[in-house]
Design an enzyme around this catalytic site. Structure first.
Site, PDB file in Angstrom:
ATOM      1  CB  ILE A 148      11.315   1.956 -11.751  1.00 18.89           C
ATOM      2  CG1 ILE A 148      10.696   3.305 -11.354  1.00 18.89           C
ATOM      3  CG2 ILE A 148      11.923   1.287 -10.526  1.00 18.89           C
ATOM      4  CD1 ILE A 148       9.515   3.188 -10.393  1.00 18.89           C
ATOM      5  CG  ASP A 174       2.809 -12.147 -20.957  1.00 19.40           C
ATOM      6  OD1 ASP A 174       2.709 -11.593 -19.840  1.00 19.40           O
ATOM      7  OD2 ASP A 174       1.821 -12.388 -21.678  1.00 19.40           O
ATOM      8  CG  ASN A 202       9.984  -2.582 -12.291  1.00 21.50           C
ATOM      9  OD1 ASN A 202       9.642  -1.727 -11.492  1.00 21.50           O
ATOM     10  ND2 ASN A 202      10.179  -2.328 -13.576  1.00 21.50           N
ATOM     11  CE1 TYR A 258      -0.459   0.167 -11.806  1.00 24.53           C
ATOM     12  CE2 TYR A 258      -0.981   1.443  -9.838  1.00 24.53           C
ATOM     13  CZ  TYR A 258      -0.050   0.948 -10.739  1.00 24.53           C
ATOM     14  OH  TYR A 258       1.295   1.232 -10.560  1.00 24.53           O
ATOM     15  CB  VAL A 306       8.495   7.521 -10.813  1.00 23.90           C
ATOM     16  CG1 VAL A 306       9.846   7.414 -11.509  1.00 23.90           C
ATOM     17  CG2 VAL A 306       8.633   7.228  -9.327  1.00 23.90           C
TER      18      VAL A 306
END
Length: 281
Positions: free
Chosen positions: A21, A68, A95, A160, A196
């Site tokens: 993305i 990073d 992102n 996550y 995606v």
């Protein structure tokens, strides 16, 4: 009309910009005449991404910098380098993200690594870049990449989910702060991709599954919704339409209101009720 920050000559910084993305967004920004800064890890990956952008948008100005995002000093160095070369930033797309997998109790090191990149990376980026963007006095744009997993928090990858739930809460607070800052011309937005096909989701597959969107489809939808002024950019895919996402999100919120067990969507005692709820929508 496009978002007023997306104009030729504006400067767009995209973290995690070497693939997926991020690369698709940087390419679309370059095609619109913006100057691009790619922040990622892996010089070869970034060189290849910059070449791909220049191929799609001949003459595009592309800067790369290994960063990073979990390290605030490196994010500060990125902001300083962008300011030195271009005078400042107009578009910030936080992102960068990883998804190595997690469980409640492990594996060792997974939780800190995921939270440092996926949540703290967005916090570091916003706190470091946005004050200077406000001071520029120009229209600006912050896009933070979240996830549906941060809203409905399905079982299977709790670290996550926690990180992406934090991204949602942080971005909501950021937009509230921006809209209440006098003279501020910056808006923040939460990108919520569907399925995606990227390096993050490929899981060994070489071909895109029929259910998935491409990164380019996702970014084109994002740009359409930015032009419409959406804060929550809730993306469908080839398998899940918006109406189904809405019912899943409403059910998840209903766990609190109805005093159901957490994650009742995956609780066998509520399977029929959930199915009826979705069908009723």
């Amino acid at each position: 009309m496009p978002h007023p920050a997306l104009v030729p000559g504006a400067v767009a910084v995209v973290t995690g910009g070497a693939a997926g993305i991020g690369l698709a967004a940087a390419t679309r920004f370059a095609e619109a005449g913006l100057r691009i800064v790619l922040a990622d890890l892996g010089e070869d990956r970034m060189d290849a991404a910059a070449a791909a952008i220049r191929s799609a948008a001949p003459g595009a100005e592309v800067m790369i910098r290994a960063t990073d995002v979990g390290d605030p000093a490196q994010v500060a160095g990125l902001e300083a380098a962008v300011r030195e070369r271009f005078g400042g930033t107009d578009v910030l797309m936080n992102n960068a993200g990883i998804q190595p997998g997690s469980t409640i109790f492990g594996p060792p090191g997974a939780w800190p690594r995921i939270l440092q990149t996926n949540l703290w990376g967005i916090i570091h980026g916003s706190q470091t870049f946005v004050p200077g963007m406000i001071a520029r006095g120009r229209p600006g744009l912050v896009i933070n990449t979240g996830s549906k997993q941060g809203i409905t928090t399905p079982p299977g990858d709790p670290a996550y989910n926690v990180a992406k739930a934090g991204v949602r809460a942080f971005t909501e607070a950021l937009q509230h702060e921006l809209r209440n800052t006098e003279g501020c011309r910056i808006s923040a937005h939460l990108l919520i991709p569907g399925f995606v096909f990227t390096d993050l989701t490929a899981k060994g597959r070489a071909e895109k599954p029929a259910a998935a969107w491409t990164p380019e489809q996702t970014v084109d939808f994002m740009l359409e919704r930015l032009a419409a002024g959406d804060f929550y950019i809730l993306c469908p895919d080839n398998d899940v339409p918006r109406a189904l996402d809405e019912r899943r999100i409403l059910w998840s919120a209903g766990d609190i209101v109805e005093n159901r067990p957490p994650l009742s969507r995956w609780h066998p005692d509520y399977a029929e009720a959930f199915a009826a709820f979705v069908k009723g929508g």
